[in-house]
Design an enzyme around this catalytic site. Structure first.
Site, PDB file in Angstrom:
ATOM      1  N   ASP A   1     -11.372  -4.240 -20.520  1.00 20.01           N
ATOM      2  CA  ASP A   1     -11.091  -3.933 -19.072  1.00 20.01           C
ATOM      3  C   ASP A   1     -11.296  -5.279 -18.133  1.00 20.01           C
ATOM      4  O   ASP A   1     -11.551  -6.303 -18.800  1.00 20.01           O
ATOM      5  CB  ASP A   1     -12.401  -3.169 -19.025  1.00 20.01           C
ATOM      6  CG  ASP A   1     -13.680  -3.451 -18.904  1.00 20.01           C
ATOM      7  OD1 ASP A   1     -13.518  -4.739 -19.968  1.00 20.01           O
ATOM      8  OD2 ASP A   1     -14.614  -3.479 -18.915  1.00 20.01           O
TER       9      ASP A   1
ATOM     10  N   GLU B   1     -16.271   5.706 -15.756  1.00 23.57           N
ATOM     11  CA  GLU B   1     -17.654   5.943 -15.036  1.00 23.57           C
ATOM     12  C   GLU B   1     -17.626   7.885 -15.505  1.00 23.57           C
ATOM     13  O   GLU B   1     -16.978   8.254 -16.054  1.00 23.57           O
ATOM     14  CB  GLU B   1     -17.802   5.685 -14.185  1.00 23.57           C
ATOM     15  CG  GLU B   1     -17.394   4.472 -13.735  1.00 23.57           C
ATOM     16  CD  GLU B   1     -18.809   3.429 -13.980  1.00 23.57           C
ATOM     17  OE1 GLU B   1     -19.705   3.939 -14.594  1.00 23.57           O
ATOM     18  OE2 GLU B   1     -18.640   2.427 -12.440  1.00 23.57           O
TER      19      GLU B   1
ATOM     20  N   HIS C   1     -21.472   4.571 -19.797  1.00 23.70           N
ATOM     21  CA  HIS C   1     -19.851   4.335 -19.634  1.00 23.70           C
ATOM     22  C   HIS C   1     -19.516   2.984 -20.678  1.00 23.70           C
ATOM     23  O   HIS C   1     -20.141   2.869 -21.358  1.00 23.70           O
ATOM     24  CB  HIS C   1     -20.046   4.048 -18.565  1.00 23.70           C
ATOM     25  CG  HIS C   1     -20.111   2.639 -18.030  1.00 23.70           C
ATOM     26  ND1 HIS C   1     -20.439   1.934 -16.969  1.00 23.70           N
ATOM     27  CD2 HIS C   1     -19.771   1.372 -18.438  1.00 23.70           C
ATOM     28  CE1 HIS C   1     -21.512   0.996 -17.341  1.00 23.70           C
ATOM     29  NE2 HIS C   1     -20.964   0.213 -17.874  1.00 23.70           N
TER      30      HIS C   1
ATOM     31  N   ASN D   1     -25.717   4.339 -17.612  1.00 22.32           N
ATOM     32  CA  ASN D   1     -24.233   5.926 -17.643  1.00 22.32           C
ATOM     33  C   ASN D   1     -23.632   6.233 -18.222  1.00 22.32           C
ATOM     34  O   ASN D   1     -23.343   7.532 -18.585  1.00 22.32           O
ATOM     35  CB  ASN D   1     -24.273   5.390 -16.013  1.00 22.32           C
ATOM     36  CG  ASN D   1     -23.180   4.931 -15.819  1.00 22.32           C
ATOM     37  OD1 ASN D   1     -23.149   4.770 -17.231  1.00 22.32           O
ATOM     38  ND2 ASN D   1     -22.637   4.610 -14.683  1.00 22.32           N
TER      39      ASN D   1
HETATM   40  C1  GLP Z   1     -20.095  -3.404 -18.342  1.00 21.07           C
HETATM   41  C2  GLP Z   1     -18.983  -3.376 -18.833  1.00 21.07           C
HETATM   42  C3  GLP Z   1     -19.118  -2.418 -19.993  1.00 21.07           C
HETATM   43  C4  GLP Z   1     -20.185  -3.020 -20.775  1.00 21.07           C
HETATM   44  C5  GLP Z   1     -21.127  -2.571 -20.192  1.00 21.07           C
HETATM   45  C6  GLP Z   1     -22.877  -2.259 -20.933  1.00 21.07           C
HETATM   46  O1  GLP Z   1     -20.177  -2.699 -17.384  1.00 21.07           O
HETATM   47  N1  GLP Z   1     -17.673  -2.804 -18.650  1.00 21.07           N
HETATM   48  O2  GLP Z   1     -17.896  -2.721 -21.691  1.00 21.07           O
HETATM   49  O3  GLP Z   1     -20.912  -2.554 -22.339  1.00 21.07           O
HETATM   50  O4  GLP Z   1     -21.131  -2.328 -18.588  1.00 21.07           O
HETATM   51  O5  GLP Z   1     -23.012  -4.101 -20.522  1.00 21.07           O
HETATM   52  P1  GLP Z   1     -24.727  -4.507 -20.989  1.00 21.07           P
HETATM   53  O6  GLP Z   1     -23.659  -4.960 -22.631  1.00 21.07           O
HETATM   54  O7  GLP Z   1     -24.482  -5.816 -20.280  1.00 21.07           O
HETATM   55  O8  GLP Z   1     -25.587  -3.693 -20.841  1.00 21.07           O
END
Ligand code: GLP
Length: 243
Positions: A67, A143, A138, A136
């Protein structure tokens, strides 16, 4: 689904890096699907160490990232382009021409999403997709929704995601409101999936996503239907799964 319980973040990162390294060793020209967020940073650090020790060669590896924020230039230190260069690409012998992310500066969503989906297909698909997990549920920026998105698309980020990511920006207002992300279908087409999760704050969503019903309300739950998923998590993140 295989679940590896690591004692802590460091062990989780080592284990995940070893799995990625074995993929690169077995198929030197493999396509790696990569993720951002704070969780995989230790995994990338370990991959850089393996490269520096002479144990890994990225010269033929190709990458596609999950992404990218829409509207952030590559030079912005919060763009995922910047993140990947900072944490991995600039520190190993990967050919920058073999690295791919959605182009956040392409204003035409349909055009950019179609380009990215075709690109993944032209590379022969993803051999190993690395994923983190949002609070959440995702994955990428898919989402919670009423249905699973099949292909790369433009999403409106949820308030909770903007909240979670604002720590990286000057304020919540500076967090982009949209992003381009691979779809759930794109992720499910990866031959192998490796998910890294760390911390007690993810324990509830880990239990829900992997031991609860499969539903687009918890996007990661679809991974229960994938034939080759490895979850590498620390003990804190696994503390609420059924024994
Ligand atoms: C972000 C990214 C995801 C990631 C997630 C968790 O929004 N787009 O690819 O896995 O949040 O992030 P973190 O590893 O900092 O908890």
């Amino acid at each position: 689904m295989k679940i590896y319980k690591a004692a802590d973040y460091k062990e989780m990162s080592r284990k995940a890096a070893n799995i990625i390294a074995s993929q690169v060793i077995l198929k030197p020209d493999c396509v790696l699907g990569l993720a951002t967020g704070s969780t995989p940073i230790g995994t990338y650090e370990r991959l850089v160490s393996l490269y520096k020790e002479g144990n890994l060669d990225f010269s033929n590896v190709k990458t596609v990232n999950l992404d990218e924020y829409k509207g952030l230039p590559r030079t912005n230190d919060q763009s995922y382009y910047y993140f990947m260069h900072e944490n991995l690409f600039d520190k190993v012998n990967i050919d920058p021409a073999n690295t791919n992310l959605p182009d956040g500066m392409e204003p035409d969503s349909d055009k950019e999403c179609a380009r990215y989906e075709e690109l993944i297909e032209s590379l022969g698909g993803v051999d190993l997709q690395l994923l983190g997990l949002g609070h959440n549920g995702h994955i990428g920026f898919n989402e919670p929704a009423d249905a699973f998105d099949k292909v790369t698309h433009c999403v409106d980020l949820q308030e909770s995601t903007i909240e979670a990511n604002k720590r990286f920006f000057a304020s919540a207002d500076d967090v982009p409101k949209q992003a381009y992300t691979m779809g759930i279908g794109t992720i499910m087409r990866a031959k192998k999936v490796l998910l890294v999760v760390s911390g007690e704050d993810k324990a509830d969503i880990v239990a829900k996503a992997f031991f609860g019903p499969v539903t687009p309300a918890v996007p990661a739950s679809i991974l229960q239907m994938h034939g080759d998923v490895t979850l590498v998590a620390d003990a804190a993140a696994l503390s609420k799964i059924p024994q």
